[in-house]
Design a protein around this motif. Structure first.
Motif, PDB file in Angstrom:
ATOM      1  N   VAL A 247       0.838  -1.205   0.000  1.00 43.39           N
ATOM      2  CA  VAL A 247       0.000   0.000   0.000  1.00 43.39           C
ATOM      3  C   VAL A 247       0.873   1.255   0.000  1.00 43.39           C
ATOM      4  N   LEU A 248       1.904   1.263   0.823  1.00 44.55           N
ATOM      5  CA  LEU A 248       2.801   2.418   0.892  1.00 44.55           C
ATOM      6  C   LEU A 248       3.537   2.636  -0.428  1.00 44.55           C
ATOM      7  N   ASN A 249       3.965   1.552  -1.075  1.00 46.36           N
ATOM      8  CA  ASN A 249       4.636   1.674  -2.369  1.00 46.36           C
ATOM      9  C   ASN A 249       3.708   2.285  -3.411  1.00 46.36           C
ATOM     10  N   TRP A 250       2.451   1.821  -3.429  1.00 42.97           N
ATOM     11  CA  TRP A 250       1.486   2.360  -4.390  1.00 42.97           C
ATOM     12  C   TRP A 250       1.286   3.858  -4.168  1.00 42.97           C
ATOM     13  N   LEU A 251       1.162   4.264  -2.909  1.00 43.42           N
ATOM     14  CA  LEU A 251       0.987   5.675  -2.596  1.00 43.42           C
ATOM     15  C   LEU A 251       2.188   6.491  -3.039  1.00 43.42           C
ATOM     16  N   ASP A 252       3.375   5.937  -2.859  1.00 43.16           N
ATOM     17  CA  ASP A 252       4.588   6.684  -3.197  1.00 43.16           C
ATOM     18  C   ASP A 252       4.744   6.849  -4.704  1.00 43.16           C
ATOM     19  N   VAL A 253       4.532   5.768  -5.451  1.00 47.42           N
ATOM     20  CA  VAL A 253       4.773   5.830  -6.891  1.00 47.42           C
ATOM     21  C   VAL A 253       3.690   6.619  -7.609  1.00 47.42           C
TER      22      VAL A 253
END
Length: 269
Positions: A247-253
């Motif tokens: 989830v955090l990766n999706w938000l960052d990218v």
């Protein structure tokens, strides 16, 4: 912390069979936020090129996961991957021959010296420049090696906390780094001075990405550096943290960051 010994252990485990190496690549693509950002840029570049012959240089190929991803996109692309570590070159050549990727070759090469005039449509350099002191010479080699209109993509730590350095009294989390991170204007100026006609840079690893990096990379690496016995515990650790990191990766990218501990840089000849 020294990263290379842990990389050698991982290589020994996942090089045993082609199946395990494919699993390893897929895990890296899911866990490493930089892979998410790099794949985003590569998909944009590849959108109208999959049916065209392209010559690509993976400059500092490491385990070869980006060469693997690129070679899966089109059989018409010819990919040369270079790295200074001969054991990784030989392992990678064996793997790619075993899976029948004939459009790929791995070769030992020092980027400070490596130059092939007007050869490549794309050069990719992921988490490499923080290891090389003579960075401007490498940028000049990249520029000379691209065809006119060719593009360079770089992923590297920034000076906003890259390598987990947040002050003058701190040292890099990864001991092999020769610089803690680039100032965003600095790297653009160096690329222009190397002869590139257009440069774009943006921050990666904003707030979501920094949390994800600690959960998915920093803490596991610290545990493995303390004792290889933690390999047994890693599956249980990731069972808890992996959904959060996704989830955090999706938000960052998918977000825009005023600052971040990583940089994604694109430059055109």
């Amino acid at each position: 912390m020294q990263y290379d010994p842990i990389k050698r252990v991982l290589g020994d485990v996942f090089n045993k069979t082609p199946f395990l190496r494919r699993v390893f690549y897929n895990l890296l693509d899911l866990l490493l936020l930089r892979a998410w950002h790099v794949h985003k840029e590569l998909r944009e570049w590849a959108a109208d090129r999959k049916n065209e012959e392209q010559h690509i240089l993976d400059a500092g190929s490491g385990f070869g996961q980006y060469t693997y991803w690129l070679s899966s996109q089109s059989s018409k692309w010819s990919i040369l991957a270079v790295d200074v570590k001969d054991e990784q070159i030989s392992d990678s050549n064996r793997f790619f021959r075993a899976i029948g990727r004939q459009n790929v070759l791995f070769r030992i090469g020092d980027l400070v010296q490596y130059r092939e005039e007007n050869t490549y449509d794309l050069i990719l350099s992921v988490d490499v420049m923080e290891h090389i002191l003579e960075d401007v010479e490498v940028f000049r080699n990249f520029q000379a090696s691209l065809v006119p209109g060719g593009m360079l993509v770089i992923s590297t730590p920034s000076d906003q906390g890259g390598s987990d350095v947040h002050g003058d009294d701190e040292t890099s989390f990864i001991e092999e780094h020769v610089r803690d991170g680039y100032n965003i204007q600095e790297i653009q100026d160096k690329l222009f001075s190397a002869g590139f006609s257009k440069v774009e840079a943006r921050y990666s690893y904003g707030k979501p990405g920094q949390i994800s990096w600690r959960l998915s990379m920093k803490y596991p690496l610290l545990m493995l550096n303390a004792s290889k016995a933690f390999f047994v515990l890693l599956p249980f650790y990731y069972l808890v943290t992996f959904p959060i990191s996704l989830v955090l990766n999706w938000l960052d990218v998918n977000g825009k960051h005023a600052s971040g501990t990583g940089l994604i840089v694109k430059a055109w000849k």
